[in-house]
Design an enzyme around this catalytic site. Structure first.
Site, mmCIF file in Angstrom:
data_model
loop_
_atom_site.group_PDB
_atom_site.id
_atom_site.type_symbol
_atom_site.label_atom_id
_atom_site.label_comp_id
_atom_site.label_asym_id
_atom_site.label_seq_id
_atom_site.Cartn_x
_atom_site.Cartn_y
_atom_site.Cartn_z
ATOM 1 N N ASP A 110 5.510 41.876 66.409
ATOM 2 C CA ASP A 110 5.402 42.561 65.122
ATOM 3 C C ASP A 110 4.134 43.384 64.940
ATOM 4 O O ASP A 110 3.906 43.910 63.844
ATOM 5 C CB ASP A 110 5.525 41.553 63.975
ATOM 6 C CG ASP A 110 4.469 40.462 64.031
ATOM 7 O OD1 ASP A 110 3.803 40.325 65.072
ATOM 8 O OD2 ASP A 110 4.309 39.748 63.022
ATOM 9 N N GLU A 111 3.319 43.537 65.963
ATOM 10 C CA GLU A 111 2.131 44.373 65.793
ATOM 11 C C GLU A 111 1.688 44.969 67.113
ATOM 12 O O GLU A 111 1.949 44.425 68.187
ATOM 13 C CB GLU A 111 0.977 43.594 65.144
ATOM 14 C CG GLU A 111 0.478 42.419 65.939
ATOM 15 C CD GLU A 111 -0.748 41.771 65.308
ATOM 16 O OE1 GLU A 111 -1.618 42.488 64.795
ATOM 17 O OE2 GLU A 111 -0.837 40.532 65.347
#
Length: 364
Positions: A110-111
């Protein structure tokens, strides 16, 4: 103005999907929207993988024991994680990143960091960040936050500044002013223990830290003190690394009070569960991501480090296996029974991306 002009040459974007796992669950199941969603298996050994912002308002956080999340938010909707689905959505997000740059350093599903220093037509880093966020929302129905600056750690701080669904820029001309009022704990590497150590020398804010000479910081903190000296001045020349192969995954915790070895069992179970959740997140991004070595780390009350490891010929396949092995390693500690311990860590290493071996014999 930042002291090292070479830092100002980069344009770094940190993209962080907002409550990613929980947001994907709410996307796929509209009946969950607006509800406090906790992505976790229920049970005494489970930990929270993610929590929606509705659940976070009750104090629920990632890596928290699931039982504690239940106590904090009795009305929470628990959803078992679906890493196959999260990996699928993450791959789509990565495809969007590649439209704007090939210099991408994923940190998790997610990043990621993106280096957009090379010209993208006439677009600024801010415009690229906005376009990426718009593409993610229009194509996936999910929101992301973006931080933009001239180095990685400031970009990461910036992405958290206007969460959720925000964008924040820290230009070189404002970096020192922005950093000055931040709690020193916002700097990378300053955890709870180091924050307490810094407080003992009168440092609570980054501005306080900036008043200390490099020699003094090195005296108190060794080589890490010199990095603190630079971070307080907005200096970090770490490049965005497109290939980031994980060699080990671990979790550790320092206890409020020293514990006897007979009291370490519950702590090992808790810490091993957190390590396993991190391992599963990493494994979900790579095919055949396998760990065969388990390491137990103890720090005694007098700051001695003790480790015990065991390597299998076949990979660790469950959190129960990890907890069991860590417990067996604890039995191999041969220090006096009255010895107290201040820290326990559990790690997985011997990482490979090969097909698993079928037999289960020890190699050591």
């Amino acid at each position: 103005m930042v002291e090292k002009s070479t830092s100002t040459l980069r344009r770094i974007i940190h993209i962080d999907m907002d409550a990613f796992y929980a947001s994907v669950e709410q996307l796929d199941n509209p009946s969950l929207r607006g509800l406090p969603v906790v992505v976790a298996w229920k049970g005494s050994r489970s930990v929270v993988c993610a929590a929606s912002y509705e659940a976070r308002s009750f104090g629920v956080r990632s890596a928290m024991p699931a039982l504690r999340a239940e106590r904090l938010c009795p009305d929470a909707v628990f959803v078992p994680p679906n890493f196959t689905r999260y990996k699928e959505v993450s791959a789509h997000v990565r495809d969007i990143f590649h439209r704007y740059t090939e210099i991408i350093e994923p940190l998790s599903l997610d990043e990621a960091y993106l280096d957009v220093t090379s010209p993208q037509g006439e677009a600024s880093a801010t415009q690229i960040g906005e376009r990426i966020r718009a593409d993610i929302f229009s194509e996936l129905g999910l929101t992301a936050s973006a931080g933009i600056s001239y180095n990685k750690y400031l970009a990461k701080i910036a992405s958290d500044w206007r969460k959720p669904n925000g964008l924040f820029v820290i230009p070189p001309s404002r970096a020192l002013e922005f950093l000055a009022e931040l709690p020193v704990g916002r700097l990378p590497g300053v955890g709870r223990i180091n924050e307490e150590k810094l407080a003992r020398v009168g440092v609570e804010s980054v501005e306080d830290l900036r008043q200390l000479e490099a020699d003094l910081l090195q005296k108190h903190f060794g080589k890490w003190g010199l990095r603190l000296f630079d971070l307080a001045r907005g200096i970090d020349n770490s490049p965005v690394k497109p290939e980031r192969l994980t060699s080990q995954i671990s979790s550790e915790d320092t206890f409020p009070h020293d514990l006897a070895i007979k009291d370490l069992g519950p702590q090992i179970r808790r810490i091993a569960s957190t390590a396993w959740a991190a391992y599963e997140r990493e494994a979900s991004m790579s095919n055949n991501f396998l760990a065969r070595t388990v390491t137990l780390k103890l720090k005694t009350s007098d700051f001695r480090i003790v480790t015990r490891s065991r390597t299998y010929s076949s990979p660790i396949t469950s959190v129960e296996d990890l907890i069991s092995t860590a417990g067996a390693l604890l039995n191999r500690i041969d220090l006096p029974e009255e010895q107290l311990y201040r820290l326990v860590g559990v790690g997985l290493s011997g990482i490979s991306r090969d097909s698993p071996v079928q037999d289960g014999l020890f190699l050591d």
